[in-house]
Each structure stands twice: as C-alpha cells, then as structure tokens.
Design a protein around this motif. Sequence first.
Motif, PDB file in Angstrom:
ATOM      1  N   TYR A   1       0.944  12.521  11.609  1.00  0.00           N
ATOM      2  CA  TYR A   1       0.296  13.799  11.892  1.00  0.00           C
ATOM      3  C   TYR A   1      -0.456  14.299  10.677  1.00  0.00           C
ATOM      4  CZ  TYR A   1       2.801  14.145  16.284  1.00  0.00           C
ATOM      5  OH  TYR A   1       3.251  13.912  17.551  1.00  0.00           O
ATOM      6  N   SER A   2      -1.580  14.965  10.951  1.00  0.00           N
ATOM      7  CA  SER A   2      -2.354  15.615   9.902  1.00  0.00           C
ATOM      8  C   SER A   2      -2.799  16.971  10.432  1.00  0.00           C
ATOM      9  CB  SER A   2      -3.553  14.757   9.493  1.00  0.00           C
ATOM     10  OG  SER A   2      -4.294  14.370  10.618  1.00  0.00           O
ATOM     11  N   LEU A   3      -3.203  17.840   9.524  1.00  0.00           N
ATOM     12  CA  LEU A   3      -3.649  19.165   9.934  1.00  0.00           C
ATOM     13  C   LEU A   3      -4.944  19.038  10.721  1.00  0.00           C
ATOM     14  CD1 LEU A   3      -3.073  21.166   6.612  1.00  0.00           C
ATOM     15  CD2 LEU A   3      -1.531  20.931   8.568  1.00  0.00           C
ATOM     16  N   SER A   4      -5.078  19.827  11.775  1.00  0.00           N
ATOM     17  CA  SER A   4      -6.304  19.746  12.578  1.00  0.00           C
ATOM     18  C   SER A   4      -7.394  20.656  12.033  1.00  0.00           C
ATOM     19  CB  SER A   4      -6.009  20.092  14.039  1.00  0.00           C
ATOM     20  OG  SER A   4      -5.551  21.419  14.133  1.00  0.00           O
ATOM     21  N   ARG A   5      -7.018  21.545  11.138  1.00  0.00           N
ATOM     22  CA  ARG A   5      -8.014  22.402  10.480  1.00  0.00           C
ATOM     23  C   ARG A   5      -7.521  22.719   9.079  1.00  0.00           C
ATOM     24  NH1 ARG A   5      -6.292  26.399  14.934  1.00  0.00           N
ATOM     25  NH2 ARG A   5      -4.890  27.822  13.868  1.00  0.00           N
ATOM     26  N   ASN A   6      -8.366  23.353   8.313  1.00  0.00           N
ATOM     27  CA  ASN A   6      -8.062  23.679   6.929  1.00  0.00           C
ATOM     28  C   ASN A   6      -6.787  24.518   6.839  1.00  0.00           C
ATOM     29  OD1 ASN A   6      -8.096  24.951   4.336  1.00  0.00           O
ATOM     30  ND2 ASN A   6     -10.278  24.503   4.203  1.00  0.00           N
ATOM     31  N   ALA A   7      -5.956  24.224   5.847  1.00  0.00           N
ATOM     32  CA  ALA A   7      -4.686  24.940   5.665  1.00  0.00           C
ATOM     33  C   ALA A   7      -4.906  26.428   5.421  1.00  0.00           C
ATOM     34  CB  ALA A   7      -3.894  24.328   4.512  1.00  0.00           C
ATOM     35  N   GLU A   8      -6.056  26.795   4.919  1.00  0.00           N
ATOM     36  CA  GLU A   8      -6.379  28.213   4.689  1.00  0.00           C
ATOM     37  C   GLU A   8      -6.512  28.966   6.012  1.00  0.00           C
ATOM     38  OE1 GLU A   8      -6.605  31.345   2.405  1.00  0.00           O
ATOM     39  OE2 GLU A   8      -6.581  29.376   1.473  1.00  0.00           O
ATOM     40  N   LYS A   9      -6.864  28.242   7.083  1.00  0.00           N
ATOM     41  CA  LYS A   9      -7.096  28.868   8.382  1.00  0.00           C
ATOM     42  C   LYS A   9      -5.871  28.823   9.300  1.00  0.00           C
ATOM     43  CE  LYS A   9     -12.055  28.236   8.318  1.00  0.00           C
ATOM     44  NZ  LYS A   9     -12.272  29.414   7.541  1.00  0.00           N
TER      45      LYS A   9
END
Length: 173
Positions: free
Chosen positions: A65-73
């Motif tokens: 698994y990876s983030l689907s959007r920036n961690a800031e969002k």
Amino acid sequence: MRLSTKSRFAVTAMIDVALREDRGPVSLAAISVRHQISLSYLEQLFSKLRQQGLVESTRGPGGGYSLSRNAEKITMADIVGAVDAPSDEEAAAEGGWMNSDLWASLNEKMLTHLQSISLRQLVAEQRTKGVTVEPAPAPAVKRGVFAKPKSTLKITAPNSVFALAGTLMPSRG
C-alpha cells in the motif's frame, strides 16, 4: 466521531506508510511485524482506507500500500472517519443522546481539531522523536535460466584423461 483502538491502529499504520512513501508500496506483513498488529486486522482497516481513497494498493511481488495523495492533504479526521464511521444502526442509536447541545458541541470541536492535524505533521513528529526508517534493501540480482554470465571463464586444462596423457608424454615424431 469516536476514537477507538481501531482508529489508533489505522493512524499508526498510515504513519508507517507515510514514513516509507519514498520507498514504494509498504506490505501489510511488514507493518504487522513492526507494530504487532494482526495481519487480518490490518487487511480490514486498509480495505476501508482504500475505499475512502486514502491509500492505493499494488499487487504482486514488491506490492503493498501507498498513499493515494500527498500526506499534507490527509488529515487525522479522514483516517479516523474511514475506519470508525458509525453504521446506519449505530448512527440512529446515537441520535438520541447526540442531540444534546453539549455532545454535539464536543463532537464538533473534536472533529475540527482532528481536521487540523495532517498526516505530514504526524510523520514530522515521529522523525523529531528519533524514529528512523530502515534503509531500503539492495535490489536483488536477477538470475534466470537465460541469464548471461557476468564473465566467461577460459579453461586451459585438458578436458579428458587422454588429453592429459597427451600433454604429459613427449610427442614422437
């Protein structure tokens, strides 16, 4: 909104994925070992996180698994809401006591606070505390049936007993 063990595990796992986001997909098995969370429990959590669009999955060797959007969002409220959203029955049951102004106000303040905390901030806090990420493993050398050897070995020794005898006996002639 409620905070439970489920939401705590989900936030912990998402921080783990975000810490390693530059390394590619993170396997649930690795998260399970690092944080002593049941693999089947993580599978349930990540199914919900994926449905809410917070993570994306990659299948196959090296998948995870990876983030689907920036961690800031991604906010803490997004993560908690994804895994701890009340079912329709629970929402109906809570409706009676959540109508109280006190509880509604408390819920709103908690939601506002959780929305103000980004996943990027949580990762930065972990790094400040000294949490380190293990180095990425060196890429494995792929060798298959048709792999070309790196160097050719030149053999100068005789390849049979007769050839050996021929080198030991003086030539007649």
